[in-house]
Design a protein around this motif. Structure first.
Motif, PDB file in Angstrom:
ATOM      1  N   ALA A  66     -15.856  13.811  -4.286  1.00 35.70           N
ATOM      2  CA  ALA A  66     -16.194  14.624  -5.460  1.00 35.70           C
ATOM      3  C   ALA A  66     -14.965  14.940  -6.298  1.00 35.70           C
ATOM      4  O   ALA A  66     -15.076  15.163  -7.512  1.00 35.70           O
ATOM      5  N   LEU A  67     -13.787  14.946  -5.664  1.00 33.68           N
ATOM      6  CA  LEU A  67     -12.558  15.271  -6.375  1.00 33.68           C
ATOM      7  C   LEU A  67     -11.939  14.072  -7.077  1.00 33.68           C
ATOM      8  O   LEU A  67     -10.906  14.211  -7.741  1.00 33.68           O
ATOM      9  N   ARG A  68     -12.532  12.901  -6.936  1.00 34.61           N
ATOM     10  CA  ARG A  68     -11.937  11.695  -7.526  1.00 34.61           C
ATOM     11  C   ARG A  68     -11.705  11.816  -9.029  1.00 34.61           C
ATOM     12  O   ARG A  68     -10.643  11.430  -9.513  1.00 34.61           O
ATOM     13  N   PRO A  69     -12.658  12.341  -9.815  1.00 30.31           N
ATOM     14  CA  PRO A  69     -12.363  12.496 -11.254  1.00 30.31           C
ATOM     15  C   PRO A  69     -11.173  13.418 -11.507  1.00 30.31           C
ATOM     16  O   PRO A  69     -10.349  13.148 -12.394  1.00 30.31           O
TER      17      PRO A  69
ATOM     18  N   GLU B  27      -8.683  13.902  -9.422  1.00 28.43           N
ATOM     19  CA  GLU B  27      -7.489  13.170  -9.000  1.00 28.43           C
ATOM     20  C   GLU B  27      -7.040  12.199 -10.084  1.00 28.43           C
ATOM     21  O   GLU B  27      -5.843  12.074 -10.364  1.00 28.43           O
ATOM     22  N   ARG B  28      -7.992  11.488 -10.690  1.00 25.30           N
ATOM     23  CA  ARG B  28      -7.642  10.560 -11.764  1.00 25.30           C
ATOM     24  C   ARG B  28      -7.043  11.297 -12.959  1.00 25.30           C
ATOM     25  O   ARG B  28      -6.091  10.812 -13.589  1.00 25.30           O
ATOM     26  N   ALA B  29      -7.597  12.454 -13.272  1.00 21.31           N
ATOM     27  CA  ALA B  29      -7.049  13.243 -14.378  1.00 21.31           C
ATOM     28  C   ALA B  29      -5.623  13.683 -14.071  1.00 21.31           C
ATOM     29  O   ALA B  29      -4.750  13.654 -14.956  1.00 21.31           O
ATOM     30  N   LEU B  30      -5.360  14.074 -12.828  1.00 16.58           N
ATOM     31  CA  LEU B  30      -4.015  14.492 -12.452  1.00 16.58           C
ATOM     32  C   LEU B  30      -3.029  13.338 -12.526  1.00 16.58           C
ATOM     33  O   LEU B  30      -1.864  13.521 -12.878  1.00 16.58           O
ATOM     34  N   VAL B  31      -3.481  12.129 -12.172  1.00 13.65           N
ATOM     35  CA  VAL B  31      -2.630  10.945 -12.301  1.00 13.65           C
ATOM     36  C   VAL B  31      -2.213  10.770 -13.758  1.00 13.65           C
ATOM     37  O   VAL B  31      -1.039  10.546 -14.071  1.00 13.65           O
ATOM     38  N   SER B  32      -3.190  10.888 -14.648  1.00  9.67           N
ATOM     39  CA  SER B  32      -2.904  10.723 -16.077  1.00  9.67           C
ATOM     40  C   SER B  32      -1.942  11.798 -16.575  1.00  9.67           C
ATOM     41  O   SER B  32      -0.988  11.503 -17.310  1.00  9.67           O
TER      42      SER B  32
ATOM     43  N   ARG C 228      -1.907   8.931  -7.031  1.00  6.53           N
ATOM     44  CA  ARG C 228      -2.954   9.205  -6.060  1.00  6.53           C
ATOM     45  C   ARG C 228      -2.380   9.630  -4.732  1.00  6.53           C
ATOM     46  O   ARG C 228      -2.962  10.430  -4.010  1.00  6.53           O
ATOM     47  N   GLY C 229      -1.211   9.107  -4.378  1.00  5.65           N
ATOM     48  CA  GLY C 229      -0.582   9.484  -3.117  1.00  5.65           C
ATOM     49  C   GLY C 229       0.529  10.484  -3.328  1.00  5.65           C
ATOM     50  O   GLY C 229       1.647  10.287  -2.882  1.00  5.65           O
ATOM     51  N   ALA C 230       0.234  11.586  -4.013  1.00  3.46           N
ATOM     52  CA  ALA C 230       1.272  12.517  -4.424  1.00  3.46           C
ATOM     53  C   ALA C 230       2.074  13.049  -3.255  1.00  3.46           C
ATOM     54  O   ALA C 230       3.304  13.060  -3.295  1.00  3.46           O
ATOM     55  N   LEU C 231       1.399  13.483  -2.203  1.00  2.78           N
ATOM     56  CA  LEU C 231       2.113  14.051  -1.064  1.00  2.78           C
ATOM     57  C   LEU C 231       2.897  12.968  -0.349  1.00  2.78           C
ATOM     58  O   LEU C 231       4.025  13.169   0.080  1.00  2.78           O
ATOM     59  N   GLU C 232       2.293  11.779  -0.227  1.00  3.02           N
ATOM     60  CA  GLU C 232       2.987  10.678   0.428  1.00  3.02           C
ATOM     61  C   GLU C 232       4.238  10.292  -0.344  1.00  3.02           C
ATOM     62  O   GLU C 232       5.326  10.156   0.236  1.00  3.02           O
TER      63      GLU C 232
END
Length: 478
Positions: free
Chosen positions: A363-366, A368-373, A471-475
């Motif tokens: 459900a958080l995928r949208p 997450e994509r917004a945060l990437v942008s 997408r892998g911010a913590l990593e």
């Protein structure tokens, strides 16, 4: 330098065990009046403190983080990047998703408070949703210190973590010697240094590992393999002495009512266990690397790493969902807390929580994509200096203060809305993300991809690489 899949594996494994560990020790009880409580398993069933030896895996995250950060800073420095730019780029990857998560939780706290939800319940839920935050301020501070720590490493190598460990032992001895009354003041403040010293030792060992000074996986320095063996044997043996005849508890997680703690602040026993864990990780590296050659295993590690930030931040939300769906309604079977039947139900408990977490992450995928942008657009310039650099440092400091408050008090301490920490995290994140008007990222941060490089032959490949890093911010921030 080829991508080190083992470093990615250590980070993914650490996050997975943190999530499973938190779920395992979280048990709910529904009382006849409908109230739901969460007794502290480690205090109620003392033998379970031994389980923390397997689930306290964060030393491996700091080890992998130091390994990746050392290479990233070396490349950024060689490309002319500034310390502020490099730190800002890494910090914003953690702060953006953390600020969004915190904002949503705080919004829920405000709404529930306005609706008259019981203050004790609100405080408990607010604490549960922030229990994982202890890691973030510590890691952000170590990231900010990386340019200095790495310079010291280049000059003195293994002697730096040894020196930090000796100082940490001294601080730990002072805390252990202080009585209960003195721990509330100066001794407690001095003891807080061990958050940086003990975890900093492991972080610094990551530099040494990257440069082949530790061994266990092909280290080139003389006696490198012997150092890995010495850490494994010496660390585990030292831990046994410190918790057996020594004064420290076996639990590697804070337990209410204990006179001494291994985590608040990190103790000599935690340092010993961390060294043992590092030594074992280096010694098993060749075997695990062979396993990681399998495509399915690599894919699983990649997927887990890409969702690591969402997993880390949101993994307690399924507990609240299950509590509402099964405990408030009385549908959940409730054998005696800590009994054999209770433990048998841990398996479906973990499976149900895992299923809910998969749904939450999906459900958080949208978002997450917004945060990437947003991350790509607001990331500070790699060569940023001057007043803008000082705004990054100030924003980082305020953010660390706010995260430290949330880690220690939760999102609703005493049932109250934490106005100033909420403002501090928001303002701090904005200062790091927008150190000056019109600032744009000036290149990458030296290929911060776990020590690896991607195909950068086309604009499409570069954009895909940025998306993967987002997408892998913590990593990647590790």
């Amino acid at each position: 330098m080829s991508r080190d899949r083992y470093v990615d594996f250590l980070r993914a494994w650490a996050i997975l065990l943190v999530v499973l560990g938190h779920w395992l020790i979280t048990g709910l009880i529904r009382h006849p009046d409908g109230e739901i409580t969460a007794p502290e398993l480690l205090a109620t069933v003392p033998w379970t403190q031994w389980l923390t030896l397997g689930f306290q895996i964060m030393p491996l995250f700091f080890l992998a983080g130091g390994h990746a950060a050392g290479g990233s800073w070396a490349r950024a420095r060689a490309a002319g990047g500034s310390a502020a730019g490099w730190v800002g780029q890494r910090a914003v990857r953690l702060l953006l998703p953390t600020a969004v998560y915190s904002g949503l939780v705080l919004l829920a706290v405000g709404v529930c408070s306005a609706l008259g939800v019981d203050r004790a319940t609100l405080a408990l839920v607010g604490w549960a949703m922030a229990m994982q935050f202890w890691f973030l301020p510590v890691y952000l501070l170590l990231s900010a210190l990386t340019p200095v720590l790495y310079s010291l490493h280049e000059r003195w190598g293994v002697r730096i973590p040894v020196g930090m460990g000796v100082v940490g032992l001294g601080v730990g001895a002072l805390v252990a010697a202080g009585d209960a009354s003195s721990r509330g003041s100066a001794v407690e403040a001095i003891g807080a240094l061990n958050y940086l010293l003990v975890w900093g030792v492991v972080y610094q060992l990551g530099f040494c590992w990257r440069d082949g000074l530790l061994g266990g996986d092909g280290g080139t320095a003389p006696r490198a393999h012997g150092r890995a063996v010495a850490m494994a044997v010496g660390g585990v043996s030292g831990f046994a002495l410190l918790v057996g005849p020594g004064p420290f508890p076996v639990s590697l997680i804070l337990v209410s009512g204990e006179e001494l703690s291994n985590t608040d602040p990190p103790s000599a026993a935690m340092l010993a266990w961390s060294l043992g864990q590092v030594g074992v990780a280096l010694l098993v590296a060749p075997v695990v690397r062979r396993v990681l050659e399998r495509a399915r295993v690599r894919r699983a590690v990649r997927v887990l790493g890409a969702g690591s930030m969402a997993l880390y931040l949101w993994h307690m939300l399924p507990v609240l969902i299950v509590a509402a769906a099964f405990y408030l309604t009385g549908l959940a079977p409730e054998p005696r807390y800590g009994s054999a039947g209770w433990w048998a139900l841990r398996v479906p408990w973990l499976l149900v929580l895992g299923s809910f977490l998969v749904g939450v992450v999906w459900a958080l995928r949208p978002l997450e994509r917004a945060l990437v942008s947003v991350d790509v657009r607001v990331r500070p310039g790699a060569r940023i200096r001057g007043a803008a650099a000082w705004r990054i440092w100030a924003g980082l400091g305020v953010s660390v203060w706010a995260l430290t408050y949330f880690a220690g008090h939760g999102f609703a301490y005493g049932g109250e809305f934490p106005v100033w920490p909420a403002v501090g995290l928001g303002v701090g994140t904005l200062c790091v993300a927008f150190p000056r008007r019109g600032d744009r990222s000036e290149g990458s941060d030296g290929g911060d991809n776990g020590g690896g490089t991607e195909d950068r032959g086309s604009g499409r490949a570069r954009r895909a690489g940025r998306a993967r890093r987002g997408r892998g911010a913590l990593e990647e921030a590790a």
